[in-house]
Write a protein that holds these residues in place. Structure first.
Motif, mmCIF file in Angstrom:
data_model
loop_
_atom_site.group_PDB
_atom_site.id
_atom_site.type_symbol
_atom_site.label_atom_id
_atom_site.label_comp_id
_atom_site.label_asym_id
_atom_site.label_seq_id
_atom_site.Cartn_x
_atom_site.Cartn_y
_atom_site.Cartn_z
ATOM 1 N N MET A 114 -7.454 32.424 -22.974
ATOM 2 C CA MET A 114 -6.081 32.892 -22.968
ATOM 3 C C MET A 114 -5.757 33.483 -21.589
ATOM 4 N N ILE A 115 -4.620 33.113 -21.057
ATOM 5 C CA ILE A 115 -4.171 33.568 -19.738
ATOM 6 C C ILE A 115 -3.242 34.771 -19.907
ATOM 7 N N LYS A 116 -3.444 35.773 -19.054
ATOM 8 C CA LYS A 116 -2.560 36.938 -18.992
ATOM 9 C C LYS A 116 -2.252 37.202 -17.529
ATOM 10 N N ILE A 117 -0.985 37.446 -17.231
ATOM 11 C CA ILE A 117 -0.553 37.711 -15.865
ATOM 12 C C ILE A 117 -0.234 39.191 -15.725
ATOM 13 N N GLU A 118 -0.868 39.827 -14.733
ATOM 14 C CA GLU A 118 -0.572 41.222 -14.419
ATOM 15 C C GLU A 118 0.556 41.231 -13.396
ATOM 16 N N LEU A 119 1.657 41.854 -13.778
ATOM 17 C CA LEU A 119 2.832 41.890 -12.921
ATOM 18 C C LEU A 119 2.773 43.087 -11.977
ATOM 19 N N THR A 120 3.199 42.898 -10.754
ATOM 20 C CA THR A 120 3.347 43.973 -9.786
ATOM 21 C C THR A 120 4.803 43.999 -9.351
ATOM 22 N N GLU A 121 5.210 45.080 -8.746
ATOM 23 C CA GLU A 121 6.591 45.210 -8.286
ATOM 24 C C GLU A 121 6.867 44.177 -7.190
ATOM 25 N N PRO A 122 7.955 43.406 -7.317
ATOM 26 C CA PRO A 122 8.259 42.424 -6.270
ATOM 27 C C PRO A 122 8.686 43.114 -4.974
ATOM 28 N N LYS A 123 8.424 42.435 -3.877
ATOM 29 C CA LYS A 123 8.909 42.901 -2.585
ATOM 30 C C LYS A 123 10.233 42.199 -2.324
ATOM 31 N N ILE A 124 11.231 42.976 -1.962
ATOM 32 C CA ILE A 124 12.552 42.432 -1.665
ATOM 33 C C ILE A 124 12.712 42.418 -0.144
ATOM 34 N N PRO A 181 -11.798 19.808 -9.027
ATOM 35 C CA PRO A 181 -12.011 20.000 -10.466
ATOM 36 C C PRO A 181 -11.164 21.116 -11.085
ATOM 37 N N TRP A 182 -10.610 22.022 -10.284
ATOM 38 C CA TRP A 182 -9.785 23.108 -10.822
ATOM 39 C C TRP A 182 -8.298 22.789 -10.837
ATOM 40 N N ILE A 183 -7.888 21.571 -10.476
ATOM 41 C CA ILE A 183 -6.457 21.269 -10.400
ATOM 42 C C ILE A 183 -5.763 21.456 -11.750
ATOM 43 N N GLU A 184 -6.429 21.127 -12.846
ATOM 44 C CA GLU A 184 -5.798 21.323 -14.169
ATOM 45 C C GLU A 184 -5.595 22.808 -14.459
ATOM 46 N N GLU A 185 -6.506 23.656 -13.987
ATOM 47 C CA GLU A 185 -6.340 25.108 -14.128
ATOM 48 C C GLU A 185 -5.117 25.583 -13.341
ATOM 49 N N VAL A 186 -4.910 25.007 -12.160
ATOM 50 C CA VAL A 186 -3.741 25.360 -11.348
ATOM 51 C C VAL A 186 -2.469 25.016 -12.114
ATOM 52 N N PHE A 187 -2.403 23.817 -12.685
ATOM 53 C CA PHE A 187 -1.211 23.427 -13.441
ATOM 54 C C PHE A 187 -1.045 24.290 -14.697
ATOM 55 N N HIS A 188 -2.131 24.713 -15.308
ATOM 56 C CA HIS A 188 -2.057 25.627 -16.451
ATOM 57 C C HIS A 188 -1.434 26.958 -16.013
ATOM 58 N N ILE A 189 -1.848 27.451 -14.860
ATOM 59 C CA ILE A 189 -1.274 28.697 -14.335
ATOM 60 C C ILE A 189 0.204 28.515 -14.011
ATOM 61 N N THR A 190 0.590 27.379 -13.425
ATOM 62 C CA THR A 190 2.008 27.174 -13.112
ATOM 63 C C THR A 190 2.847 27.106 -14.382
ATOM 64 N N ASP A 191 2.284 26.591 -15.468
ATOM 65 C CA ASP A 191 2.995 26.630 -16.758
ATOM 66 C C ASP A 191 3.281 28.071 -17.163
ATOM 67 N N HIS A 192 2.307 28.945 -16.969
ATOM 68 C CA HIS A 192 2.497 30.360 -17.300
ATOM 69 C C HIS A 192 3.445 31.046 -16.313
ATOM 70 N N MET A 193 3.449 30.614 -15.078
ATOM 71 C CA MET A 193 4.369 31.193 -14.094
ATOM 72 C C MET A 193 5.812 30.995 -14.548
ATOM 73 N N ALA A 200 6.825 30.262 -17.629
ATOM 74 C CA ALA A 200 7.063 30.746 -18.992
ATOM 75 C C ALA A 200 6.932 32.259 -19.119
ATOM 76 N N ASP A 201 6.031 32.882 -18.329
ATOM 77 C CA ASP A 201 5.684 34.282 -18.550
ATOM 78 C C ASP A 201 6.041 35.234 -17.422
ATOM 79 N N ASP A 202 6.381 34.725 -16.255
ATOM 80 C CA ASP A 202 6.709 35.627 -15.141
ATOM 81 C C ASP A 202 8.217 35.895 -15.166
ATOM 82 N N PRO A 203 8.611 37.139 -15.485
ATOM 83 C CA PRO A 203 10.048 37.409 -15.648
ATOM 84 C C PRO A 203 10.867 37.190 -14.377
ATOM 85 N N GLU A 204 10.284 37.410 -13.210
ATOM 86 C CA GLU A 204 11.028 37.202 -11.962
ATOM 87 C C GLU A 204 11.291 35.722 -11.717
ATOM 88 N N ILE A 205 10.312 34.887 -11.954
ATOM 89 C CA ILE A 205 10.487 33.448 -11.758
ATOM 90 C C ILE A 205 11.434 32.882 -12.808
#
Length: 143
Positions: free
Chosen positions: A1-11, A114-126, A128-133
């Motif tokens: 299971m993937i979990k993203i830790e959010l930090t304050e964005p830089k403006i 070999p990790w390219i599928e992991e990268v695409f899995h992370i981009t799916d979460h980016m 779906a789960d990153d409120p800024e994006i």
């Protein structure tokens, strides 16, 4: 299971249009363990809605950069109600000189890694789960 830790964005002020640019740093955990980080940036006033990002995967349990840590440069955009991702060459990445990310791969090598599928899995979460994006693609403002 993937979990993203959010930090304050830089403006930041966009150098080309004077509008707002957001820069994100995110920590990715898989099954509770440090797994990856990603940086993402986007200009809110540009007509094209593109997120430029880098995903770095490898050992994150130590202070030094291990030889197996590698980075994948990419761009995300919305197309016909779906998100598209393209892997880019390191020369196109704003983070091409960052040592902490590990060795940044060019497109051809990245697509065979070999990790390219992991990268695409992370981009799916980016997207779906990153409120800024999500807000950027949905034309919403986060306070």
């Amino acid at each position: 299971m993937i979990k993203i830790e959010l930090t304050e964005p830089k403006i930041l002020k966009c150098e080309c249009c004077g509008g707002t640019t957001k820069s994100l740093t995110r920590f990715v955990y898989q099954d509770g363990d440090a797994f990856a980080i990603y940086y993402a940036t986007f200009a809110e006033n540009h007509p094209e809605k593109i997120v430029t990002a880098v995903v770095s995967i490898g050992d994150w349990g130590c202070d030094e950069v291990p030889p197996d840590r590698v980075a994948f440069a990419l761009r995300l955009w919305e197309q016909q109600n779906n998100y598209s991702v393209t892997i880019t060459d390191q020369s196109e990445s704003p983070w091409k000189s960052s040592r902490v990310l590990g060795r940044m791969l060019d497109r051809e090598e990245a697509l065979k890694h070999p990790w390219i599928e992991e990268v695409f899995h992370i981009t799916d979460h980016m997207t779906a789960d990153d409120p800024e994006i999500k807000a950027f693609f949905e034309d919403e403002t986060i306070h």
